[in-house]
Design an enzyme around this catalytic site. Structure first.
Site, PDB file in Angstrom:
ATOM      1  N   ARG A  67       0.724  -1.337   0.110  1.00  0.00           N
ATOM      2  CA  ARG A  67       0.010   0.160  -0.044  1.00  0.00           C
ATOM      3  C   ARG A  67       0.973   1.247   0.117  1.00  0.00           C
ATOM      4  O   ARG A  67       1.805   1.380   0.775  1.00  0.00           O
ATOM      5  CB  ARG A  67      -0.802  -0.021   1.296  1.00  0.00           C
ATOM      6  CG  ARG A  67      -2.038  -1.140   1.291  1.00  0.00           C
ATOM      7  CD  ARG A  67      -2.764  -0.785   2.498  1.00  0.00           C
ATOM      8  NE  ARG A  67      -2.091  -1.199   3.727  1.00  0.00           N
ATOM      9  CZ  ARG A  67      -1.768  -0.309   4.556  1.00  0.00           C
ATOM     10  NH1 ARG A  67      -1.771   0.939   4.416  1.00  0.00           N
ATOM     11  NH2 ARG A  67      -1.167  -0.673   5.646  1.00  0.00           N
ATOM     12  N   TYR A 111      -1.723  -3.618  -6.665  1.00  0.00           N
ATOM     13  CA  TYR A 111      -1.198  -4.284  -5.530  1.00  0.00           C
ATOM     14  C   TYR A 111      -2.356  -4.137  -4.341  1.00  0.00           C
ATOM     15  O   TYR A 111      -2.670  -2.951  -4.131  1.00  0.00           O
ATOM     16  CB  TYR A 111       0.076  -4.068  -4.962  1.00  0.00           C
ATOM     17  CG  TYR A 111       0.522  -5.179  -4.128  1.00  0.00           C
ATOM     18  CD1 TYR A 111       1.508  -6.295  -4.686  1.00  0.00           C
ATOM     19  CD2 TYR A 111       0.466  -5.378  -2.807  1.00  0.00           C
ATOM     20  CE1 TYR A 111       1.793  -7.205  -4.027  1.00  0.00           C
ATOM     21  CE2 TYR A 111       0.930  -6.346  -2.148  1.00  0.00           C
ATOM     22  CZ  TYR A 111       1.676  -7.355  -3.015  1.00  0.00           C
ATOM     23  OH  TYR A 111       2.308  -8.285  -2.007  1.00  0.00           O
ATOM     24  N   LYS A 170      -9.408  -2.122   2.288  1.00  0.00           N
ATOM     25  CA  LYS A 170      -9.042  -0.720   2.939  1.00  0.00           C
ATOM     26  C   LYS A 170     -10.011   0.385   2.735  1.00  0.00           C
ATOM     27  O   LYS A 170     -10.421   1.225   3.150  1.00  0.00           O
ATOM     28  CB  LYS A 170      -7.592  -0.450   2.871  1.00  0.00           C
ATOM     29  CG  LYS A 170      -6.929  -1.681   3.365  1.00  0.00           C
ATOM     30  CD  LYS A 170      -6.921  -2.224   4.625  1.00  0.00           C
ATOM     31  CE  LYS A 170      -5.948  -3.413   5.012  1.00  0.00           C
ATOM     32  NZ  LYS A 170      -6.115  -3.756   6.323  1.00  0.00           N
ATOM     33  N   SER A 209      -0.887  -3.332  10.773  1.00  0.00           N
ATOM     34  CA  SER A 209      -0.625  -4.098   9.838  1.00  0.00           C
ATOM     35  C   SER A 209       0.580  -4.974  10.300  1.00  0.00           C
ATOM     36  O   SER A 209       1.513  -4.528  10.733  1.00  0.00           O
ATOM     37  CB  SER A 209      -0.368  -3.144   8.684  1.00  0.00           C
ATOM     38  OG  SER A 209      -1.491  -2.395   8.302  1.00  0.00           O
ATOM     39  N   CYS A 224       1.045  -7.298  12.358  1.00  0.00           N
ATOM     40  CA  CYS A 224       1.484  -7.667  13.890  1.00  0.00           C
ATOM     41  C   CYS A 224       0.811  -8.843  14.337  1.00  0.00           C
ATOM     42  O   CYS A 224       0.709  -9.089  15.542  1.00  0.00           O
ATOM     43  CB  CYS A 224       0.825  -6.258  14.655  1.00  0.00           C
ATOM     44  SG  CYS A 224       1.860  -5.016  14.755  1.00  0.00           S
ATOM     45  N   ARG A 269       2.174 -12.110  -0.356  1.00  0.00           N
ATOM     46  CA  ARG A 269       0.606 -12.394   0.425  1.00  0.00           C
ATOM     47  C   ARG A 269       0.091 -13.621  -0.259  1.00  0.00           C
ATOM     48  O   ARG A 269       0.433 -14.195  -1.168  1.00  0.00           O
ATOM     49  CB  ARG A 269      -0.174 -11.337  -0.149  1.00  0.00           C
ATOM     50  CG  ARG A 269      -0.025 -10.030   0.337  1.00  0.00           C
ATOM     51  CD  ARG A 269      -0.334  -9.747   1.875  1.00  0.00           C
ATOM     52  NE  ARG A 269       0.112  -8.451   2.239  1.00  0.00           N
ATOM     53  CZ  ARG A 269      -0.686  -7.780   3.466  1.00  0.00           C
ATOM     54  NH1 ARG A 269      -1.552  -8.315   3.897  1.00  0.00           N
ATOM     55  NH2 ARG A 269      -0.212  -6.542   3.840  1.00  0.00           N
TER      56      ARG A 269
HETATM   57  C1  OXD Z   1      -3.198  -4.055   6.246  1.00  0.00           C
HETATM   58  C2  OXD Z   1      -3.338  -5.347   5.468  1.00  0.00           C
HETATM   59  O1  OXD Z   1      -1.781  -3.297   5.503  1.00  0.00           O
HETATM   60  O2  OXD Z   1      -4.277  -5.925   6.047  1.00  0.00           O
HETATM   61  O3  OXD Z   1      -3.312  -3.719   7.199  1.00  0.00           O
HETATM   62  O4  OXD Z   1      -3.039  -5.548   4.376  1.00  0.00           O
HETATM   63 MN    MN Z   2      -5.093  -4.793   7.761  1.00  0.00          MN
END
Ligand code: OXD
Ligand code: MN
Length: 595
Positions: A69, A208, A217, A259, A261, A376
């Site tokens: 992102r 992406y 998001k 993100s 974590c 991912r």
């Molecule tokens: C983030 C995701 O960046 O879930 O939080 O991809």
């Molecule tokens: Mn997320």
């Protein structure tokens, strides 16, 4: 085509502007997914994985410039700049629309425009919302088909009600189809733009993840947070899990972490404590509405997992490993010689020979990782072995506890409970974590990430704090979720003190018992902590010293934290709710007068 006039007009308008060679309406059928994936294999955008090892699964490699992102290119374009707040990038909506319209003109030449009607939440659930994404990326179409509920049923359920229009282009028109690349994108110009007043999303230049899968998001958090503010509900960056104790009593928890974590790991955790069970409803987003009984009910608006692959293993998350055995799209991970995938952490021993995410030969001697740290997997929720029976419930599930957390090597104890809802809002507002690879930026730096929503709140963060406080006034303390703050990442001399993973069930047990009002706590200046004898540590090889350190609350460290929070709060100026100022002052006084 559909019978919905508004949808047709909108699609035709954009088709005329973007000038794709053809239109394709996604119907959401399984054979459609297969044929779109096959076409991507033909085109060279997908590699089909070994059918006997990973049936119906594919690997995509992005352009090296398009791997995460891009928060610096993400904009909240509210008419009033004040509404956007100091933590978001703002741009005047008219000007932004003019700029993007120019970029969109003819941007799909030589390509197909996919029209993707999708529902965030179970179709026909009173909590669900409909979006329609148009995109020139088949990668987006097949990922959206996993991440959201897509298809004709969505349009039928929509009727002539409004939908969230989502426009996406990779920004690489083709004069000659032979000039296409496996991962088209625009290296120069990227825009991920939310228009909260019009409730619409325009994205350009990136293919992406959250930049392109606009249901996630952009819609389910940035636009939905604005809808939630206006309509009295909550759109949160939270996992949802069911927790059952050995007596068969069940409670649902929601948890917000920045993100990468470990939300996915926590959502799918296998408890080491005998008799306890965890079931998963979602790993990233929760929409919460009050039920008639005054409790908050959470629903996962997504339909799949878009999880970080590196670090996912049989040890860290066996349920995720089992979820991605088939029908999965992998992005930016390594390819094994026998046509399967690999990433750092998947196995302790590194394979001798791989093809890296950069499509280069790779051996264990290579310094650079074989998989990108933000590589991912995209996999259906329904493949999760520990899926909660109520995962698809139109009403959602009643939440007993909300957990906040982040990665902090020092200061923050393993777990503490907020004194009440308002104090809980304060703890959410001060979440901090080391940066990870999920977004661009310096990995390892500590940043404050209130409610783990810093990159995802579609309006002024201080007003969002105010919204949380207001939610607390809409019900009573006995019905509102209890609020906790956890930190699995405390260290001493560079060594993790807490084993994490399945052992986190010990903390969840304490939280569960707190929700039942058990007398298992000690009161400290920062909140309620486990009484040492009430944190179940049987069978865990951990020294008393380490437990003491994990639960230590050091006023001198916390007073420094207070200074940092005060500095952080200053960015919100007058708009910061007085209540949070009061909470901070009260914390300071409690710390100064403690001991
Ligand atoms: C983030 C995701 O960046 O879930 O939080 O991809
Ligand atoms: Mn997320």
């Amino acid at each position: 085509m559909t019978n919905n006039r508004k949808v047709n007009e909108w699609v035709q308008e954009w088709a005329a502007w973007c000038q794709p060679d053809r239109l394709y309406w996604c119907k959401g059928a399984a054979n459609e997914w297969q044929s779109l994936c096959n076409a991507m294999v033909q085109h060279g955008s997908f590699i089909r994985l070994n059918e006997s090892k990973r049936p119906s699964s594919f690997l995509a490699r992005s352009d090296p410039s398009d791997v995460a992102r891009v928060e610096s290119r993400t904009f909240i374009c509210s008419a009033d700049q004040e509404q956007c707040g100091p933590t978001n990038n703002w741009h005047a909506p008219d000007e932004m629309q003019q700029r993007l319209r120019k970029l969109y003109q003819g941007c799909m030449k030589g390509r197909t425009m996919y029209i993707i009607p999708f529902s965030m939440g179970p179709v026909r659930s009173p909590m669900a919302c409909t979006g329609i994404e148009i995109t020139d990326s088949p990668y987006v179409a097949v990922n959206m088909a996993i991440m959201t509920r897509v298809g004709e049923e969505v349009l039928q359920a929509l009727g002539d009600r409004p939908f969230i229009p989502c426009v996406h282009s990779v920004g690489m028109p083709l004069s000659n189809p032979a000039e296409d690349t496996p991962w088209p994108c625009n290296a120069q110009e990227k825009y991920i733009v939310q228009f909260p007043d019009e409730r619409m999303i325009w994205s350009y230049g990136s293919g992406y993840g959250g930049n392109a899968l606009l249901g996630k998001k952009c819609f389910a958090l940035r636009i939905a947070s604005v809808m939630a503010r206006d309509e009295g509900w909550m759109a949160e960056h939270m996992l949802i899990m069911g927790v059952t104790n050995p007596r068969g009593e069940k409670k649902y928890f929601a948890a917000a972490f920045p993100s990468a974590c470990g939300k996915t790991n926590l959502a799918m955790l296998i408890p080491t404590l005998p008799g306890w069970k965890i079931e998963t409803l979602g790993d990233d987003i929760a929409w919460m509405h009050f039920g008639a009984d005054g409790r908050l009910y959470a629903m996962n608006p997504e339909f799949g997992f878009f999880g970080v692959a590196p670090g996912t293993s049989q040890r860290s998350n066996p349920n995720a490993v089992a979820t991605i055995v088939k029908n999965t799209i992998f992005t930016n991970v390594a390819l094994t010689p026998d046509g399967d995938v690999w990433w750092e952490g998947l196995s302790e021993e590194k394979p001798n020979r791989l093809t890296s995410w950069l499509n280069q030969p790779w051996t264990p001697e290579d310094k650079a990782p074989a998989a990108h740290p933000n590589g991912r997997f995209t996999a259906p929720l329904t493949q999760c072995p520990c899926l909660d029976p109520d995962w698809d419930s139109p009403q959602g599930v009643p939440i007993s506890a909300i957990l906040f957390g982040g990665r902090r090597p020092t200061v923050i104890p393993l777990v503490h409970q907020a004194f009440d809802w308002s104090h809980g809002v304060f703890t959410g507002s001060i979440i901090s974590s080391e940066r990870t690879a999920a977004a661009d930026g310096t990995v390892g730096m500590v940043r404050r990430d209130p409610f783990a929503m810093l990159p995802f709140c579609g309006y002024h963060m201080a007003d969002y704090f105010g919204h949380w406080l207001k939610i607390g006034k809409q019900s009573t303390a006995d019905k509102l979720p209890k609020v906790f703050y956890v930190n699995w990442f405390r260290q001493r001399n560079g060594r993790w003190l807490w084993p994490g993973y399945g052992e986190n069930s010990r903390v969840l047990k304490w939280v569960f018992e707190r929700c039942d009002g058990e007398d298992n706590f000690v009161r400290t200046p920062i909140g309620l902590l486990p009484r040492a004898d009430k944190l179940s540590l049987d069978g865990l090889n951990i020294s008393r010293d380490d437990v003491e350190e994990l639960l230590a609350v050091r006023p001198e460290q916390w007073l420094k934290e207070v200074v940092d929070i005060r500095r952080f709060y200053q960015i919100f100026g007058q708009r910061l709710p007085n209540e949070l100022e009061r909470q901070l002052t009260e914390l300071e006084v409690r710390l100064q007068t403690s001991g």
